[in-house]
Motif scaffolding. Structure first.
Motif, PDB file in Angstrom:
ATOM      1  N   LEU A   7       0.823  -1.208   0.000  1.00  0.00           N
ATOM      2  CA  LEU A   7       0.000   0.000   0.000  1.00  0.00           C
ATOM      3  C   LEU A   7       0.855   1.254   0.000  1.00  0.00           C
ATOM      4  O   LEU A   7       0.565   2.232  -0.706  1.00  0.00           O
ATOM      5  CB  LEU A   7      -0.934  -0.014   1.213  1.00  0.00           C
ATOM      6  CG  LEU A   7      -2.057  -1.067   1.196  1.00  0.00           C
ATOM      7  CD1 LEU A   7      -2.853  -1.029   2.510  1.00  0.00           C
ATOM      8  CD2 LEU A   7      -2.990  -0.825   0.014  1.00  0.00           C
ATOM      9  N   THR A  17       1.012   4.005  -2.937  1.00  0.00           N
ATOM     10  CA  THR A  17       0.699   5.408  -2.630  1.00  0.00           C
ATOM     11  C   THR A  17       1.837   6.338  -3.038  1.00  0.00           C
ATOM     12  O   THR A  17       1.610   7.441  -3.567  1.00  0.00           O
ATOM     13  CB  THR A  17       0.415   5.568  -1.125  1.00  0.00           C
ATOM     14  OG1 THR A  17      -0.624   4.665  -0.744  1.00  0.00           O
ATOM     15  CG2 THR A  17      -0.001   6.990  -0.806  1.00  0.00           C
ATOM     16  N   TYR A  60       3.586   9.825  -6.758  1.00  0.00           N
ATOM     17  CA  TYR A  60       4.330  11.035  -6.411  1.00  0.00           C
ATOM     18  C   TYR A  60       5.763  10.969  -6.967  1.00  0.00           C
ATOM     19  O   TYR A  60       6.299  11.974  -7.471  1.00  0.00           O
ATOM     20  CB  TYR A  60       4.354  11.224  -4.901  1.00  0.00           C
ATOM     21  CG  TYR A  60       2.998  11.505  -4.299  1.00  0.00           C
ATOM     22  CD1 TYR A  60       2.462  12.788  -4.331  1.00  0.00           C
ATOM     23  CD2 TYR A  60       2.245  10.487  -3.719  1.00  0.00           C
ATOM     24  CE1 TYR A  60       1.216  13.057  -3.792  1.00  0.00           C
ATOM     25  CE2 TYR A  60       0.997  10.738  -3.179  1.00  0.00           C
ATOM     26  CZ  TYR A  60       0.489  12.026  -3.211  1.00  0.00           C
ATOM     27  OH  TYR A  60      -0.749  12.288  -2.682  1.00  0.00           O
TER      28      TYR A  60
END
Length: 352
Positions: free
Chosen positions: A148, A152, A156
């Motif tokens: 996860l 995530t 970015y």
């Protein structure tokens, strides 16, 4: 002793084996004749190991490395030959460095050796590497959390890399734009220079400029040119559909003497001017002053001269007639004033 070892190192080992067994397994795993007897001897700083057998290990012995170690090694080999009927035995002797390499291979091959014996009790054994291990809850949670977090953070990181690439491309684009503007400026400057070069190359020396020098050399010593005028006659102007353009060069000199040097000075200080023709017929056609057309070629020259002798007049006319660009030389009015003859000469100019 084994139980104490297993309890002390709980959940750290998969299997427990003897060193001599691992040496035998590592030394004989790729032999050519599995049925032929083999004796493996090895030693480290403290112990001597001997393992012998055919398809499987049959004879094992360990003893300390001391002064009698060589004798014990020889006695053990002879005992194996006689006890197990193995006179054609193959000897494999390992030094300390080879022993470590062979021991590592034997430990690695233990899970795939069907004849190997795991001395570690079952309750202390870990799952073998070849068996499927059931994951525990905390392992599932850890792996899920890592996935996860990775999912995530990945966008970015990707956006950051794209921004860095965009900045690099933008910097390259700015440099290219500056280079493009510089190239355009250089091209415009080259174009201006080329226009100037073409303009200079288009310049040409007009015929009357060379004529002035020739007429100056034809002038006798005691003659002085008061004015010299190159003209484009009305007939020639009508042929080219141009107005009557007259080009005139006036030569002036000092009044102190009449000689060739004064005539030279007068020719060097000559200037071009435009005036109306002295001929009444031409003056009636053109009463206004016209600008000089530098591209026009004159066809007539009118010279006002003064001389101290009448012979110089004839000599000057004769000299002019000999010039290659002069034809039809005629003498106009002659005036005598205070021992000086003033006269006018008109001549046609041949095309060069």
């Amino acid at each position: 002793m084994i139980n104490n070892f297993a309890e002390k190192h709980k959940d750290k080992f998969t299997a427990l084996d003897l060193c001599v067994f691992a040496l035998w397994r590592g030394a004989t795993y790729n032999r050519d004749s599995p049925d032929k007897p083999v004796v493996v001897t090895a030693q480290d700083k403290k112990t001597v190991y001997i393992a012998a057998g055919r398809k499987t290990i049959e004879f094992v012995r360990e003893f300390p490395l001391d002064s009698s170690a060589d004798f014990e090694k020889l006695r053990s080999v002879e005992y194996y030959k006689s006890a197990f009927v193995a006179e054609d035995v193959d000897m494999i002797e390992l030094n300390e460095e080879e022993m470590g390499y062979t021991l590592a291979i034997g430990c690695m091959l233990m899970p795939s050796d069907t004849t190997s014996i795991n001395l570690l009790p079952g309750e202390y054994r870990k799952v073998r590497p070849t068996e499927m291990k059931k994951p525990r809850l905390h392992e599932i949670v850890a792996v899920t959390s890592v996935l996860l977090i990775g999912m995530t953070i990945a966008p970015y990181i990707y956006v950051y890399r794209l921004n860095m690439l965009a900045q690099n491309y933008q910097a390259n684009l700015i440099r290219l734009e500056m280079s493009s503007r510089k190239v355009q400026e250089i091209q415009q400057e080259i174009k201006r220079y080329q226009e100037q070069i073409n303009a200079v190359q288009s310049f040409k020396t007009q015929s009357y400029v060379m004529m002035l020098n020739s007429i100056r050399y034809a002038l006798p010593k005691d003659c002085e040119i008061k004015s010299l005028e190159f003209k484009v006659t009305s007939t020639a102007a009508q042929n080219v559909n141009q107005p009557d353009i007259k080009q005139n060069s006036k030569l002036q000199s000092n009044s102190t003497g009449i000689n060739n040097q004064e005539a030279n000075n007068a020719s060097q200080t000559s200037s071009n001017r435009v005036q109306s023709n002295n001929n009444p017929q031409n003056s009636s056609q053109n009463d206004t002053t016209e600008e000089i057309n530098p591209l026009s070629n004159p066809d007539t020259v009118v010279i006002e001269v003064r001389s101290k002798s009448i012979q110089s007049i004839g000599l000057f006319v004769d000299n002019l007639s000999r010039l290659p660009f002069i034809k039809d030389v005629t003498v106009g009015r002659i005036e005598y004033n205070m021992s000086v003859y003033n006269f006018t000469i008109t001549a046609s100019i041949s095309p060069l």
